[in-house]
Design an enzyme around this catalytic site. Structure first.
Site, PDB file in Angstrom:
ATOM      1  N   CYS A  20       0.881  -1.169   0.000  1.00 43.95           N
ATOM      2  CA  CYS A  20       0.000   0.000   0.000  1.00 43.95           C
ATOM      3  C   CYS A  20       0.915   1.213   0.000  1.00 43.95           C
ATOM      4  O   CYS A  20       1.521   1.542   1.020  1.00 43.95           O
ATOM      5  CB  CYS A  20      -0.908   0.015   1.224  1.00 43.95           C
ATOM      6  SG  CYS A  20      -1.936   1.504   1.282  1.00 43.95           S
ATOM      7  N   CYS A  53      -0.672   4.233   2.296  1.00 45.35           N
ATOM      8  CA  CYS A  53      -0.738   4.170   3.757  1.00 45.35           C
ATOM      9  C   CYS A  53      -0.424   2.752   4.209  1.00 45.35           C
ATOM     10  O   CYS A  53       0.730   2.370   4.208  1.00 45.35           O
ATOM     11  CB  CYS A  53      -2.087   4.652   4.283  1.00 45.35           C
ATOM     12  SG  CYS A  53      -3.500   4.142   3.300  1.00 45.35           S
ATOM     13  N   SER A  54      -1.411   1.969   4.561  1.00 44.26           N
ATOM     14  CA  SER A  54      -1.130   0.649   5.117  1.00 44.26           C
ATOM     15  C   SER A  54      -2.302  -0.300   4.890  1.00 44.26           C
ATOM     16  O   SER A  54      -2.535  -1.195   5.693  1.00 44.26           O
ATOM     17  CB  SER A  54      -0.845   0.775   6.612  1.00 44.26           C
ATOM     18  OG  SER A  54      -1.883   1.514   7.227  1.00 44.26           O
ATOM     19  N   CYS A  55      -3.056  -0.114   3.817  1.00 47.30           N
ATOM     20  CA  CYS A  55      -4.192  -0.988   3.530  1.00 47.30           C
ATOM     21  C   CYS A  55      -3.686  -2.414   3.339  1.00 47.30           C
ATOM     22  O   CYS A  55      -2.647  -2.633   2.711  1.00 47.30           O
ATOM     23  CB  CYS A  55      -4.939  -0.501   2.291  1.00 47.30           C
ATOM     24  SG  CYS A  55      -5.613   1.151   2.523  1.00 47.30           S
TER      25      CYS A  55
END
Lengths: 215, 112
Positions: A112, A115-117
């Site tokens: 991702c 961000c951090s999906c």
């Protein structure tokens, strides 16, 4: 004003725990939202139970089922979310799950960049390295080199497909079934499937010994 | 723009694809209790339709590069939630300051 110290690390509830500034901020926001009736007093506790119930064993069940059942695999690749429901795995609201199959010619990697999906409904919360800059920046630019740093060597004639997740679309890698597992049961297969293989940063090693045999 | 020519200055501070970074390290730490609560709070804010996941992402971007680099992952979330809750009029800065002082006092008392 509260100070900006992070507080000393201690077990909460031991009596001399001092929370840091940002923890006080987090606690304050939650309490205010409850006081204002915007969230329920039990919401956070319930959500923590949900977080604790999500882990890579769920994804491993999906993968093992797909290896053993060709029809299930078709459904999994066609609609990850619906196939999860067959195994009783619910999704978070509004998130699609796209399952990417590794083959002899294609290796998949998930990142991702924004961000951090992460496919957390099926493998839990992401490791720190997945959320940090170097992985996110390099996965889309030099995946082959990055994978070498994980000890994963992808042959030059194998393509690497990098999929960049979003809040709505999450990806899970369906690793190749390890060589030497022809007589494994679905349950035995599930035990071989690691979190990192479902992110695509490692491939599953060939298996030398059947779990029923003494090496 | 090609990824090769990518200059971090042209992009959002937290949109990182192709940017030159420090070397990769395979770091992991077990989640701290407050980090897990912060994550749970994010999920609750989303399903209670107060702050969506995408709003949170943009809210973290809006902190700017200096703040993003200074704060840890969940520290960014906590600050972003406060900003968004102010902007939406759900809470006021005064209410938050008062509540933070109360909670800090609570811990100081119990620690004596």
């Amino acid at each position: 004003m509260p100070n900006h110290d992070h507080g000393h690390v201690d077990t909460e509830g031991s009596g001399d725990y001092t929370p840091g500034y940002y923890e006080i901020l987090e606690r304050s926001l939650a309490e205010l939202l409850v006081e204002k009736g915007r969230i329920d007093a039990n919401d956070i506790r319930r959500e923590i139970e949900v977080l604790d119930s999500r882990n890579p064993a769920l994804g491993a069940r999906l993968v093992a089922r797909a290896w053993c059942d060709a029809e299930f695999k078709k459904r999994l690749l066609a609609n990850g979310r619906k196939a999860c429901e067959e195994l009783g795995i619910t999704s978070y609201e509004d998130t699609e799950l796209i399952v990417l199959e590794n083959t002899e010619s294609v290796h998949n990697l998930v990142v991702c960049t924004l961000c951090s999906c992460y496919p957390r409904a099926v493998i839990g919360l992401p490791p720190d390295w997945y959320k940090l800059k170097p992985y996110r920046a390099r996965a889309v630019k030099e995946p082959r080199t990055l994978l070498k740093e994980f000890g994963t060597f992808i042959p030059d004639d194998m393509a690497i497909h990098v999929s960049d997740a979003t809040a709505q679309v999450r990806y899970l890698v369906l690793p190749q079934r390890p060589i030497g597992t022809e007589d494994f049961t679905e349950e035995e297969l599930a035990k071989l499937v690691t979190r990192d293989s479902m992110i695509g940063v490692v491939r599953l090693d060939p298996v030398q010994v059947h779990p029923g045999e003494v090496p | 723009m090609s990824a090769q020519n990518r200059d971090a200055a042209d992009w959002l501070p937290n949109d990182l694809g192709g940017v030159a970074t420090a070397p990769f390290e395979r770091v992991e730490h077990p989640m701290l209790p407050w980090e897990k609560r912060c994550h749970a709070l994010a999920d609750v804010l989303d399903f209670r339709k107060i702050i969506s996941t995408e709003e949170k992402r943009r809210g973290v971007e809006a902190l700017g590069e200096t703040t993003i680099n200074k704060l840890s992952y969940y520290e960014r979330w906590a600050v972003c939630f406060a900003n968004l809750l102010f902007a939406k009029g759900v809470i006021t800065p005064e209410e938050l300051a008062l509540k933070m002082a109360q909670i800090e006092a609570r811990f100081n008392r119990s620690g004596e």
